[in-house]
Scaffold this motif. Structure first.
Motif, PDB file in Angstrom:
ATOM      1  N   LEU A 125     -16.467  25.064  23.496  1.00  0.00           N
ATOM      2  CA  LEU A 125     -17.098  24.654  22.366  1.00  0.00           C
ATOM      3  C   LEU A 125     -17.618  23.159  22.473  1.00  0.00           C
ATOM      4  CD1 LEU A 125     -18.095  25.549  19.538  1.00  0.00           C
ATOM      5  CD2 LEU A 125     -16.113  25.045  18.454  1.00  0.00           C
ATOM      6  N   ARG A 126     -16.779  22.291  22.676  1.00  0.00           N
ATOM      7  CA  ARG A 126     -17.046  20.839  22.839  1.00  0.00           C
ATOM      8  C   ARG A 126     -18.104  20.697  23.943  1.00  0.00           C
ATOM      9  NH1 ARG A 126     -14.137  16.956  20.596  1.00  0.00           N
ATOM     10  NH2 ARG A 126     -12.751  18.218  20.271  1.00  0.00           N
ATOM     11  N   LEU A 133     -18.101  14.831  15.004  1.00  0.00           N
ATOM     12  CA  LEU A 133     -18.028  16.264  15.147  1.00  0.00           C
ATOM     13  C   LEU A 133     -16.618  16.692  15.933  1.00  0.00           C
ATOM     14  CD1 LEU A 133     -18.935  19.282  14.428  1.00  0.00           C
ATOM     15  CD2 LEU A 133     -20.120  19.443  16.593  1.00  0.00           C
ATOM     16  N   ASN A 134     -15.639  17.202  15.708  1.00  0.00           N
ATOM     17  CA  ASN A 134     -14.672  17.671  16.306  1.00  0.00           C
ATOM     18  C   ASN A 134     -14.323  19.272  16.340  1.00  0.00           C
ATOM     19  OD1 ASN A 134     -12.375  17.350  17.903  1.00  0.00           O
ATOM     20  ND2 ASN A 134     -11.031  16.374  16.202  1.00  0.00           N
ATOM     21  N   PRO A 135     -15.219  19.830  17.151  1.00  0.00           N
ATOM     22  CA  PRO A 135     -14.959  21.373  17.103  1.00  0.00           C
ATOM     23  C   PRO A 135     -13.595  22.040  17.821  1.00  0.00           C
ATOM     24  CG  PRO A 135     -16.500  20.752  18.763  1.00  0.00           C
ATOM     25  CD  PRO A 135     -16.105  19.508  18.104  1.00  0.00           C
ATOM     26  N   LYS A 136     -12.953  22.637  17.212  1.00  0.00           N
ATOM     27  CA  LYS A 136     -11.748  23.264  17.752  1.00  0.00           C
ATOM     28  C   LYS A 136     -11.830  24.660  17.512  1.00  0.00           C
ATOM     29  CE  LYS A 136      -8.821  19.507  17.851  1.00  0.00           C
ATOM     30  NZ  LYS A 136      -7.742  18.920  17.185  1.00  0.00           N
ATOM     31  N   ILE A 137     -11.147  25.663  18.212  1.00  0.00           N
ATOM     32  CA  ILE A 137     -10.875  27.037  18.230  1.00  0.00           C
ATOM     33  C   ILE A 137      -9.562  27.360  17.977  1.00  0.00           C
ATOM     34  CG2 ILE A 137     -11.220  29.237  19.191  1.00  0.00           C
ATOM     35  CD1 ILE A 137     -13.973  28.445  20.170  1.00  0.00           C
ATOM     36  N   ASN A 151     -20.574  15.587  19.762  1.00  0.00           N
ATOM     37  CA  ASN A 151     -19.217  14.922  19.595  1.00  0.00           C
ATOM     38  C   ASN A 151     -19.028  13.369  19.228  1.00  0.00           C
ATOM     39  OD1 ASN A 151     -17.764  17.529  20.833  1.00  0.00           O
ATOM     40  ND2 ASN A 151     -19.350  17.203  22.325  1.00  0.00           N
ATOM     41  N   THR A 207     -11.704  25.661  22.999  1.00  0.00           N
ATOM     42  CA  THR A 207     -12.102  24.412  22.302  1.00  0.00           C
ATOM     43  C   THR A 207     -12.852  23.515  23.425  1.00  0.00           C
ATOM     44  OG1 THR A 207     -10.246  24.358  21.010  1.00  0.00           O
ATOM     45  CG2 THR A 207     -11.178  22.222  21.582  1.00  0.00           C
ATOM     46  N   ALA A 230     -21.377  21.745  22.165  1.00  0.00           N
ATOM     47  CA  ALA A 230     -21.661  20.741  21.056  1.00  0.00           C
ATOM     48  C   ALA A 230     -22.417  19.525  21.478  1.00  0.00           C
ATOM     49  CB  ALA A 230     -20.276  20.272  20.334  1.00  0.00           C
TER      50      ALA A 230
END
Length: 68
Positions: A43-44, A55-59, A51, A40, A47
């Motif tokens: 990815l953050r 957009l709130n990228p999580k893995i 952000n 995460t 990104a």
């Protein structure tokens, strides 16, 4: 040559903004590292400025446990 320098500077600025977003959200607050938390944060950072657009990228990752 000049275009490469400009692109390089833009990439560095993009990643710095991503690191700033990860710091603001507390991802470097000393939590134990796991597959999901490391992914995460990475990815953050990638990104970058996205952000700040919502957009709130999580893995989520599932690592198999060793057999006993």
């Amino acid at each position: 040559m000049r275009a490469r320098i400009i692109v390089g500077i833009l990439v560095v600025v993009w990643l710095v903004i991503g690191v700033a977003a990860a710091v603001q959200r507390g991802y470097f607050a000393g939590q134990p590292a796991s597959c999901a938390s490391v992914g995460t944060v990475a990815l953050r950072i990638v990104a970058g400025p996205l952000n700040y657009t919502g957009l709130n990228p999580k893995i989520a990752c599932d690592i198999p446990q060793p057999s006993q």
